[in-house]
Each structure stands twice: as structure tokens, then as C-alpha cells.
Design an enzyme around this catalytic site. Structure first.
Site, PDB file in Angstrom:
ATOM      1  N   ARG A 206       0.829  -1.224   0.000  1.00  0.00           N
ATOM      2  CA  ARG A 206       0.000   0.000   0.000  1.00  0.00           C
ATOM      3  C   ARG A 206       0.864   1.277   0.000  1.00  0.00           C
ATOM      4  O   ARG A 206       0.532   2.275   0.648  1.00  0.00           O
ATOM      5  CB  ARG A 206      -0.950   0.020   1.213  1.00  0.00           C
ATOM      6  N   SER A 255     -10.247  -0.114   3.971  1.00  0.00           N
ATOM      7  CA  SER A 255      -9.433  -0.527   5.124  1.00  0.00           C
ATOM      8  C   SER A 255      -8.801   0.707   5.757  1.00  0.00           C
ATOM      9  O   SER A 255      -8.100   1.459   5.081  1.00  0.00           O
ATOM     10  CB  SER A 255      -8.336  -1.493   4.693  1.00  0.00           C
ATOM     11  N   GLU A 325      -3.861   3.436   6.887  1.00  0.00           N
ATOM     12  CA  GLU A 325      -3.786   3.246   5.425  1.00  0.00           C
ATOM     13  C   GLU A 325      -4.515   4.402   4.741  1.00  0.00           C
ATOM     14  O   GLU A 325      -4.078   4.929   3.725  1.00  0.00           O
ATOM     15  CB  GLU A 325      -4.441   1.908   5.029  1.00  0.00           C
TER      16      GLU A 325
HETATM   17  C1  LIG Z   1     -15.424  -0.064  -0.037  1.00  0.00           C
HETATM   18  C2  LIG Z   1     -13.945   0.097  -0.262  1.00  0.00           C
HETATM   19  C3  LIG Z   1     -13.170  -1.011  -0.562  1.00  0.00           C
HETATM   20  C4  LIG Z   1     -11.791  -0.886  -0.784  1.00  0.00           C
HETATM   21  N1  LIG Z   1     -11.057  -2.009  -1.071  1.00  0.00           N
HETATM   22  C5  LIG Z   1      -9.740  -1.891  -1.339  1.00  0.00           C
HETATM   23  C6  LIG Z   1      -8.958  -3.039  -1.695  1.00  0.00           C
HETATM   24  O1  LIG Z   1      -9.426  -4.150  -1.761  1.00  0.00           O
HETATM   25  N2  LIG Z   1      -7.647  -2.848  -1.960  1.00  0.00           N
HETATM   26  C7  LIG Z   1      -7.053  -1.629  -1.894  1.00  0.00           C
HETATM   27  O2  LIG Z   1      -5.855  -1.525  -2.169  1.00  0.00           O
HETATM   28  N3  LIG Z   1      -7.767  -0.527  -1.556  1.00  0.00           N
HETATM   29  C8  LIG Z   1      -9.081  -0.626  -1.287  1.00  0.00           C
HETATM   30  N4  LIG Z   1      -9.807   0.488  -0.947  1.00  0.00           N
HETATM   31  C9  LIG Z   1      -9.122   1.795  -0.811  1.00  0.00           C
HETATM   32  C10 LIG Z   1      -9.056   2.629  -2.095  1.00  0.00           C
HETATM   33  O3  LIG Z   1     -10.084   2.263  -2.996  1.00  0.00           O
HETATM   34  C11 LIG Z   1      -7.700   2.515  -2.785  1.00  0.00           C
HETATM   35  O4  LIG Z   1      -6.648   2.945  -1.954  1.00  0.00           O
HETATM   36  C12 LIG Z   1      -7.658   3.315  -4.093  1.00  0.00           C
HETATM   37  O5  LIG Z   1      -6.511   2.960  -4.803  1.00  0.00           O
HETATM   38  C13 LIG Z   1      -7.681   4.824  -3.865  1.00  0.00           C
HETATM   39  O6  LIG Z   1      -7.914   5.461  -5.121  1.00  0.00           O
HETATM   40  P1  LIG Z   1      -8.676   6.855  -5.195  1.00  0.00           P
HETATM   41  O7  LIG Z   1      -8.730   7.263  -6.622  1.00  0.00           O
HETATM   42  O8  LIG Z   1      -9.975   6.781  -4.504  1.00  0.00           O
HETATM   43  O9  LIG Z   1      -7.648   7.797  -4.415  1.00  0.00           O
HETATM   44  P2  LIG Z   1      -7.955   8.854  -3.256  1.00  0.00           P
HETATM   45  O10 LIG Z   1      -8.621   8.174  -2.128  1.00  0.00           O
HETATM   46  O11 LIG Z   1      -8.605  10.048  -3.807  1.00  0.00           O
HETATM   47  O12 LIG Z   1      -6.459   9.228  -2.834  1.00  0.00           O
HETATM   48  C14 LIG Z   1      -5.651   8.260  -2.197  1.00  0.00           C
HETATM   49  C15 LIG Z   1      -4.187   8.715  -2.290  1.00  0.00           C
HETATM   50  O13 LIG Z   1      -3.778   8.659  -3.646  1.00  0.00           O
HETATM   51  C16 LIG Z   1      -3.263   9.922  -4.050  1.00  0.00           C
HETATM   52  N5  LIG Z   1      -3.623  10.127  -5.453  1.00  0.00           N
HETATM   53  C17 LIG Z   1      -4.851  10.055  -6.025  1.00  0.00           C
HETATM   54  N6  LIG Z   1      -4.766  10.303  -7.343  1.00  0.00           N
HETATM   55  C18 LIG Z   1      -3.452  10.550  -7.610  1.00  0.00           C
HETATM   56  C19 LIG Z   1      -2.718  10.876  -8.784  1.00  0.00           C
HETATM   57  N7  LIG Z   1      -3.314  11.031  -9.973  1.00  0.00           N
HETATM   58  N8  LIG Z   1      -1.383  11.040  -8.681  1.00  0.00           N
HETATM   59  C20 LIG Z   1      -0.753  10.908  -7.479  1.00  0.00           C
HETATM   60  N9  LIG Z   1      -1.388  10.602  -6.337  1.00  0.00           N
HETATM   61  C21 LIG Z   1      -2.728  10.420  -6.404  1.00  0.00           C
HETATM   62  C22 LIG Z   1      -3.923  10.943  -3.127  1.00  0.00           C
HETATM   63  O14 LIG Z   1      -3.129  12.113  -3.018  1.00  0.00           O
HETATM   64  C23 LIG Z   1      -3.978  10.156  -1.830  1.00  0.00           C
HETATM   65  O15 LIG Z   1      -2.728  10.219  -1.167  1.00  0.00           O
HETATM   66  C24 LIG Z   1     -11.187   0.385  -0.702  1.00  0.00           C
HETATM   67  C25 LIG Z   1     -11.965   1.514  -0.438  1.00  0.00           C
HETATM   68  C26 LIG Z   1     -13.337   1.377  -0.215  1.00  0.00           C
HETATM   69  C27 LIG Z   1     -14.149   2.609   0.063  1.00  0.00           C
END
Ligand SMILES: Cc1cc2nc3c(=O)[nH]c(=O)nc-3n(C[C@H](O)[C@H](O)[C@H](O)COP(=O)(O)OP(=O)(O)OC[C@H]3O[C@@H](n4cnc5c(N)ncnc54)[C@H](O)[C@@H]3O)c2cc1C
Length: 336
Positions: A206, A255, A325
Site C-alpha cells: 500500500r 481498510s 492506510e
Molecule cells: C469499499 C472500499 C473497498 C476498498 N477495497 C480496497 C482493496 O481491496 N484494496 C485496496 O488496495 N484498496 C481498497 N480500498 C481503498 C481505495 O479504494 C484505494 O486505496 C484506491 O486505490 C484509492 O484510489 P482513489 O482514486 O480513490 O484515491 P484517493 O482516495 O482520492 O487518494 C488516495 C491517495 O492517492 C493519491 N492520489 C490520487 N490520485 C493521484 C494521482 N493522480 N497522482 C498521485 N497521487 C494520487 C492521493 O493524493 C492520496 O494520497 C477500498 C476503499 C473502499 C471505500
């Protein structure tokens, strides 16, 4: 005094005035901030919005506004903006907000959210997929399935976009972004474009070791030849498994804590008696106790305080200090 300090001063006045006078006045001063920014650089094509709420961009649906929200049109627009933005203006990028708590006081400086100009998805020869950073992970898994490319079905269960997957090394069901990435493209704080090989991404659990200022704009993934119906069945299974084990229809951030080496965060939380624990309208999920939930009307502070309470109870109970996380951004109060 640097220009940004002057803007910050204007914001300080706005925050103070906002407590005593109308929102219109605060909005006007926010607009002046954007006007100063626009005057300081060549015209950009993307939208610049003052004091724009971020709650609507997060799964938790909480948090304060971005002082300035920038929605770039495309890579060139983003690069131009960053190259001309004064060095001392803080920049934060957000994706689909599925791993994010935006604090109630909002985020100072500029928040960048990628949109349509970063949403292209192309199937390339050799079982590869090229996807913009704003493409939801699920669309990558779907495109791979339709093209009979195996190895990307795990993206089906991650509700973020590709930029977030790169930054978080998102993964599920035994595979992570690092297992499929060929290379990623990103732009630094000075507007320079970089390409990072998988190795250069310095991925771990992560985590991605690329400097924090890099905004990812695109990624290329490698799959292997597969069968569309087999991949489809795998994706269905992921969907069913998610629905039965995670509160995916709730306002949550996924998580909350990383699994400590050799242990499961949820088991430690459960053993510390935190399942169902509540602060205000924030609750530790009964279904999956490494998930926090906004029951409706919770503040970001309720959610973060609940997370910190869980951390200290787990530490007292098992001696393990859980690591967040979920990313937390912004300020606790409105004085940014
Ligand atoms: C119901 C649920 C289930 C989930 N299950 C999982 C799972 O199974 N596995 C898992 O790994 N995660 C899971 N997650 C967490 C999440 O979906 C992941 O971490 C996902 O990759 C975050 O992407 P996001 O676009 O929503 O980023 P955001 O939440 O908007 O941002 C997360 C981080 O990424 C950075 N970021 C976003 N976009 C960029 C970019 N273009 N360039 C640089 N940095 C950037 C942000 O600055 C921040 O630090 C879950 C979340 C939920 C709500």
C-alpha cells in the site's frame, strides 16, 4: 511578503469574517484568491474554483473545502499550471476519494482533481492496457475482460481510480498494482513530465516510493492471454465476495489501517473490543471492523477521532501500533 503569504492572509481574514458575516463575503474573498492566481500565470483551460467543497468527492462524504480547486483539461494544461504556480503554494491531488479523510477545516492551497482529459483507456498489442489516471479501476478490469486479457480482474474490487491505485499500490485477492504495472507517467511540482518503470515506482505494501509531488497522469498495465468468460466469472466472484464481507454500500474509506506484518488489522481491532464502537455518527463497522463508517452527519473529526481511539485501544490490548492506510489531508479547523 511572497504573493502566497498575501493570499493566505486574505484567507485568514476570510475565515475570521466567515464566522461573523455571510458566506457571500467569504466566497468573494475566495474568488479574489483565484483572481490573483489567474493574474499570475498564462491562461489555463481547466476550471479554477474558490472554496469548493471536497466532501462530495470522497466516499466518507465529509470534510471542508479546497481553498482552490483546479480541474485540468489534460496533461499539457496541468503541466502549464504547475510550471507557473508560485513555489510556495501547497498542492494536493485527489482521486475518487475512496481512501481519504478530508479534515473539516479544508485544504489550503490548490487541490487538483483529474477528470475527462485523463479518462482514456486503450487496449494495446501484447495484452497491454493504457489508462489515464482518472479511469476508475473497475473500468480497467472490464476493458481487460472484454479483450480477453487475464491478470487485471483484481481491479474489479477497488473503488478508486488509476492515480490512486498507483500511489497506494492498490491490491486485492493476492494481486497488487505492482504485479501488473509496466510504467506510469506523472508530472512534478514544476510541471516536468516523468516516466517511471515498475522498478522505479519503489512499490511496497500500500505504498509507492515516487516523490509525493508527482501527479500520475497515465499507466500501462501488462496482462496475459486469457478467456473472456473465465475472467468474467472471476470478476463476478470478486463482486459477490465484496458484497458479503465489506460494507461497500456505506460511506466508508475502505481498510482504515494497514495489516501489520504477519497479522490482520481487523483481528487486532476485534480483539481490542472495538467492533461497533461509535463516536458521534462515526462507527467501526459491525461487518468488517477495519472499516469506519459515516452513519450520516458525522464530521471528519468524529471519524479521525474514532480511528485514533481504535489505534490506542489496540495498542493497549496487543502492544501493536496500527498504521493508517487511509490518507488524511487538510486542517482540523477553519483557520487553514
Ligand atoms: C469499499 C472500499 C473497498 C476498498 N477495497 C480496497 C482493496 O481491496 N484494496 C485496496 O488496495 N484498496 C481498497 N480500498 C481503498 C481505495 O479504494 C484505494 O486505496 C484506491 O486505490 C484509492 O484510489 P482513489 O482514486 O480513490 O484515491 P484517493 O482516495 O482520492 O487518494 C488516495 C491517495 O492517492 C493519491 N492520489 C490520487 N490520485 C493521484 C494521482 N493522480 N497522482 C498521485 N497521487 C494520487 C492521493 O493524493 C492520496 O494520497 C477500498 C476503499 C473502499 C471505500
Amino acid at each position: 511578503m511572497p504573493r502566497w503569504e498575501q493570499w493566505r492572509d486574505a484567507r485568514g481574514v476570510a475565515a475570521t469574517a466567515g464566522r461573523f458575516s455571510s458566506g457571500v463575503r467569504v466566497g468573494m474573498i475566495g474568488e479574489q484568491t483565484v483572481a490573483s492566481l489567474k493574474a499570475s500565470m498564462p491562461p489555463v483551460r481547466g476550471r479554477l474554483l474558490a472554496d469548493h467543497s471536497l466532501a462530495e468527492f470522497t466516499w466518507f462524504r465529509v470534510g471542508g473545502p479546497a481553498q482552490i480547486l483546479f480541474l485540468p483539461e489534460d496533461e499539457a494544461d496541468l503541466a502549464l499550471f504547475l510550471a507557473n504556480l508560485p513555489d510556495d503554494v501547497p498542492v494536493t491531488v485527489i482521486g475518487l476519494g475512496s481512501n481519504l479523510i478530508v479534515r473539516d477545516g479544508g485544504v489550503p492551497g490548490v487541490v487538483i482533481r483529474l477528470g475527462r482529459g485523463f479518462s482514456e483507456i486503450v487496449v494495446e498489442p501484447g495484452n497491454r492496457i493504457r489508462a489515464g489516471a482518472a479511469v476508475p479501476d473497475v473500468k480497467v478490469s472490464r476493458a481487460a475482460q472484454e479483450a480477453a486479457i487475464a491478470g487485471l480482474a483484481f481491479f474489479r474490487g477497488i473503488p478508486g481510480a488509476i492515480g490512486g491505485a498507483l500511489r497506494m499500490n492498490g491490491g486485492a485477492y493476492g494481486r497488487e498494482t505492482k504485479d501488473a504495472l509496466v510504467e506510469a507517467r506523472g508530472i512534478d511540482r514544476k510541471g516536468q513530465m516523468h516516466v517511471f518503470t515498475n522498478h522505479e515506482m519503489l512499490f511496497s505494501y500500500r505504498h509507492c516510493g515516487v516523490p509525493e509531488d508527482i501527479i500520475f497522469t497515465q499507466a500501462v498495465f501488462q496482462g496475459s492471454p486469457g478467456h473472456a468468460d473465465v475472467i468474467s466469472a472471476e470478476m463476478d466472484q470478486i463482486t459477490q465476495s465484496r458484497e458479503s464481507t465489506q460494507p461497500i454500500k456505506s460511506r466508508t474509506g475502505g481498510s482504515t489501517f494497514k495489516n501489520p506484518p504477519g497479522q490482520k488489522a481487523w483481528q487486532l481491532i476485534d480483539a481490542a473490543g472495538c467492533r461497533g464502537l461509535r463516536i458521534g455518527n462515526a462507527q467501526v463497522s459491525e461487518m468488517h471492523c477495519n472499516f469506519l463508517i459515516n452513519l450520516g452527519g458525522a464530521s471528519a473529526s468524529d471519524i479521525e477521532t474514532l480511528g485514533e481511539t481504535v489505534r490506542s485501544r489496540v495498542r493497549e490490548h496487543s502492544g501493536v501500533l496500527l498504521e493508517w492506510e487511509i490518507k488524511r489531508i487538510g486542517c482540523q479547523n477553519s483557520n487553514r
